[in-house]
Design an enzyme around this catalytic site. Structure first.
Site, PDB file in Angstrom:
ATOM      1  N   GLU A 259      58.452  22.401  36.791  1.00 40.12           N
ATOM      2  CA  GLU A 259      59.801  22.230  37.333  1.00 40.12           C
ATOM      3  C   GLU A 259      60.824  21.869  36.251  1.00 40.12           C
ATOM      4  OE1 GLU A 259      58.730  20.984  41.925  1.00 40.12           O
ATOM      5  OE2 GLU A 259      59.222  19.382  40.517  1.00 40.12           O
TER       6      GLU A 259
ATOM      7  N   GLU B 197      54.092  25.593  45.105  1.00 41.18           N
ATOM      8  CA  GLU B 197      53.944  24.402  45.939  1.00 41.18           C
ATOM      9  C   GLU B 197      54.596  24.682  47.284  1.00 41.18           C
ATOM     10  OE1 GLU B 197      55.485  20.902  44.053  1.00 41.18           O
ATOM     11  OE2 GLU B 197      54.529  21.346  42.120  1.00 41.18           O
TER      12      GLU B 197
END
Length: 689
Positions: free
Chosen positions: A152, A314
């Site tokens: 991320e 995710e």
């Protein structure tokens, strides 16, 4: 412009797994149960730097060797994360210059994650070394199929003000501008006596007596952060390409101050995304029919704009929160499955749930996974088991199909970044984007996001019959010419207020608004005003209607002057000192049309425009669908798959006008059919040659 995309022959389903956090005696049972759920892939190691390198220069792979070997024994594939999102304590203690610093000069110390900066030479060197060591160790492992760079990038924080960042910014500026004269011109430095006479005087934005920095400097700062982030990722991607050429490379998430298109096109095989739809349900709104978790399709559309087929690295599988941030409630029964198919409908061909089991220690003890702490069966496990059975049957049919839309909303990075500081157009972009997305969603008209970049071609635009570019404040002549060509060849483009009055540096053009597209639109802006305080949004009168409808021109009003005889006035302002002046125009240009609306878009205005454009849902001849149910279409040359996703907590009624086959439930449908709360139907149609 050909985008990078995930290419699979069968759908891959799995979970994020952290063997370093669990007793080794649990691993085999975990992997066995994953296979029973029809999982085929796990992601590991993105936060495990200390496991691999417990002390500087000393590498150990035993724990992950055992875990990955065991996963392979159970038939699971493995995605490895490079662990550079969380540098070890020994690293930040010995090399404090790797730590990030706030704009006010406060150092962010060890204890969370993403507390480093991208510019530190020693951090880059150590990241390159751990990446190379891992790649050399696992490049031939039969279970390892790919790599996730870091985790991320630019999440949690996307600004960097360490001393090394100021130095790197100067180097970047020298490469861009070559000399200080050009920099001073680009930054409008003559204003308020900001001209620079030496490069060592130049910094990233810093605190001053006003909270409004030089806007041109602030825009370049964001461009620098994006390029610097990409260069950090490139360091790792180049090593992985060199050492592990048979394993693919991705990274997860799309976050601020990062040109994810450039990063993907230059470095990755495809982009991955982390999908948490419950975030959208926590927003407070006076809207009677808010999109809530359905709004997450907008995020997924932005991912699809980067990679037509992508990975959800995710996928939300439970309630969410950190120790001091209890943010998200539990998914209702059926919602996990709904969100899974939401991701798939919008282009995901691989999906991993976050996470296999909820952590029992650390910051994320309330960020729940599929399994609870006790490891006993629960309804989330049962729901995922159903998804696993379904995708084992239909997943191979859906992969490599592409989302189908005839209309796209256009965005670009420069206006997104400029709009963070410039509140005359930034908030309008958000309002207009949601208004268009929601209006199309509730009318069952699929929509894409198209990100305009220098590399964008006419062919990219001509994929769509209609383009909505709400508020492109910064617009180059090259961009304007591209849209002229698009409209000339039969396309329809719709602009909103504040279009085209800034150049690439954020300077205001000494030309009539809307600047480079004034001729395309056939109008100029003779006056304008912010709608705020005592200035109320005026009602709009539509030329083809006798009465003033309940539509208002929100946030900002451009008062339009018609300049071309080919312009049709579609609507006028019906109040204020500019009552009777054009509010919405349509210009015939070549074979197409250019629309200009002098305000921020809202749902009622968009609804009238959709009616004028005669946009229809592509499934109109197949079925009638209530507004609570999303329609999304993925198709190949041979087949179309119509996803019907019920976001309501109530059963809704569909009406099929022809006999169709539901591949999820293996049944034929015709006439009136009930779709229960949070349920999904996928219709397969054979496409006509």
């Amino acid at each position: 412009m050909v985008a990078k995309k995930l290419t699979l022959d069968t759908f891959e389903l799995g979970a994020c797994y952290y063997p370093e956090q669990w007793p080794e005696e649990l691993w085999a049972d975990d992997f066995r149960r994953m296979k029973e759920l029809n999982f085929s892939v796990i992601r590991v190691a993105e936060f495990a730097w200390t496991i691999f390198e417990p002390t500087e220069g000393s590498f150990q792979f035993d724990l992950f060797d055992r875990a990955i070997d065991l996963a392979h024994h159970f038939g699971l594939k493995v995605i490895l994360g490079t662990p550079t999102a969380t540098p070890p304590v020994w690293l930040t203690h010995r090399y404090p210059e790797v730590l990030n610093v706030s704009n006010e000069g406060v150092t962010y110390h060890h204890g969370m994650r993403r507390h480093y900066n991208y510019s530190s030479p020693i951090y880059r060197s150590l990241c390159a070394r751990i990446t190379r060591e891992m790649a050399m160790h696992y490049h031939n492992h039969p279970a390892v199929i790919g790599w996730q760079i870091d985790n991320e990038l630019n999440c949690e924080i996307n600004v960097f003000y360490a001393e090394v960042d100021h130095i790197a910014f100067r180097r970047w500026l020298i490469e861009i501008y070559k000399d200080l004269t050009k920099l001073n011109l680009a930054w409008g430095a003559v204003f308020w006596n900001q001209s620079y006479t030496s490069w060592d005087q130049v910094h990233l934005t810093r605190p001053s007596v006003s909270d409004s920095p030089n806007p041109h400097q602030a825009l370049d700062e964001k461009r620098f952060i994006s390029d610097n982030t990409i260069s950090f990722a490139k360091l790792q991607a180049d090593i992985l390409r060199e050492v592990a050429p048979l394993q693919w490379v991705t990274t997860n998430g799309i976050f601020g101050h990062l040109d994810s298109h450039k990063m993907t096109n230059d470095l990755l095989d495809f982009i991955s995304y982390d999908s948490y739809p419950l975030f959208a349900t926590t927003e407070t709104s006076s809207d009677l029919n808010p999109l809530q978790d359905r709004k997450w399709g907008l995020n997924l559309s932005m991912v699809r704009a980067i990679s037509a087929q992508f990975c959800v690295m995710e996928q939300q599988s439970g309630p969410g929160g950190w120790v001091n941030r209890i943010e998200l409630p539990s998914p209702r029964p059926g919602q996990m499955r709904l969100w899974t198919y939401q991701s798939i409908a919008h282009g995901a061909d691989m999906l991993l749930y976050f996470r296999w089991r909820t952590a029992t220690m650390g910051t994320e003890i309330y960020w729940h996974g599929i399994n609870d702490y006790h490891n006993l069966p629960n309804r989330r496990v049962e729901e995922v088991a159903r998804v696993g059975r379904e995708l084992a049957s239909v997943g191979k049919l859906i992969v490599r199909t592409s989302f189908k839309a005839d209309i796209a909303i256009v965005k670009d990075y420069d206006n997104e970044w400029d709009g963070e500081l410039d509140t005359w157009h930034g908030p309008m972009e958000k309002k207009s984007l949601v208004a268009w997305y929601k209006s199309l969603q509730y009318r069952h008209i699929p929509v894409d996001i198209l990100t305009y970049r220098i590399e964008t071609t006419l062919e990219d635009l001509l994929q769509y019959k209609t383009l909505v570019y709400p508020h492109p404040t910064i617009m180059t002549d090259e961009c304007a010419r591209l849209f002229e060509d698009y409209v000339s060849q039969g396309g329809t483009v719709i602009f909103g207020c504040r279009t085209g009055y800034k150049n690439i540096h954020g300077h205001c053009n000494m030309a009539a608004f809307p600047g480079p597209v004034a001729e395309l639109c056939g109008i100029t802006v003779e006056d304008f005003t912010l709608i705020k305080g005592i200035y109320k949004a005026p009602p709009i009168k539509w030329r083809d209607q006798d009465n003033i409808k309940a539509t208002h021109a929100d946030m900002f009003n451009d008062i339009i002057r018609v300049q071309s005889p080919t312009v049709e006035i579609v609507a006028e302002y019906a109040a204020e000192y500019y009552a009777g002046k054009p509010a919405l125009t349509k210009n015939s240009f070549g074979q197409g049309f250019a629309w200009y609306y002098g305000a921020a878009f809202n749902e009622s205005v968009v609804g009238e425009i959709i009616k004028s454009l005669k946009l229809k849902p592509p499934i109109e001849a197949i079925c009638d669908v209530p507004w609570q149910v999303e329609v999304a279409i993925r198709e190949s040359k041979e087949s179309s798959f119509i996803f019907l996703l019920n976001y309501s907590d109530q059963a809704e009624t569909l009406f099929f006008k022809q006999k169709v086959y539901d591949i999820l439930n293996e049944r034929w449908l015709t006439g009136e059919v009930e779709i229960i709360a949070f349920d999904v139907i996928i219709i397969k149609l054979e496409r006509q040659p």
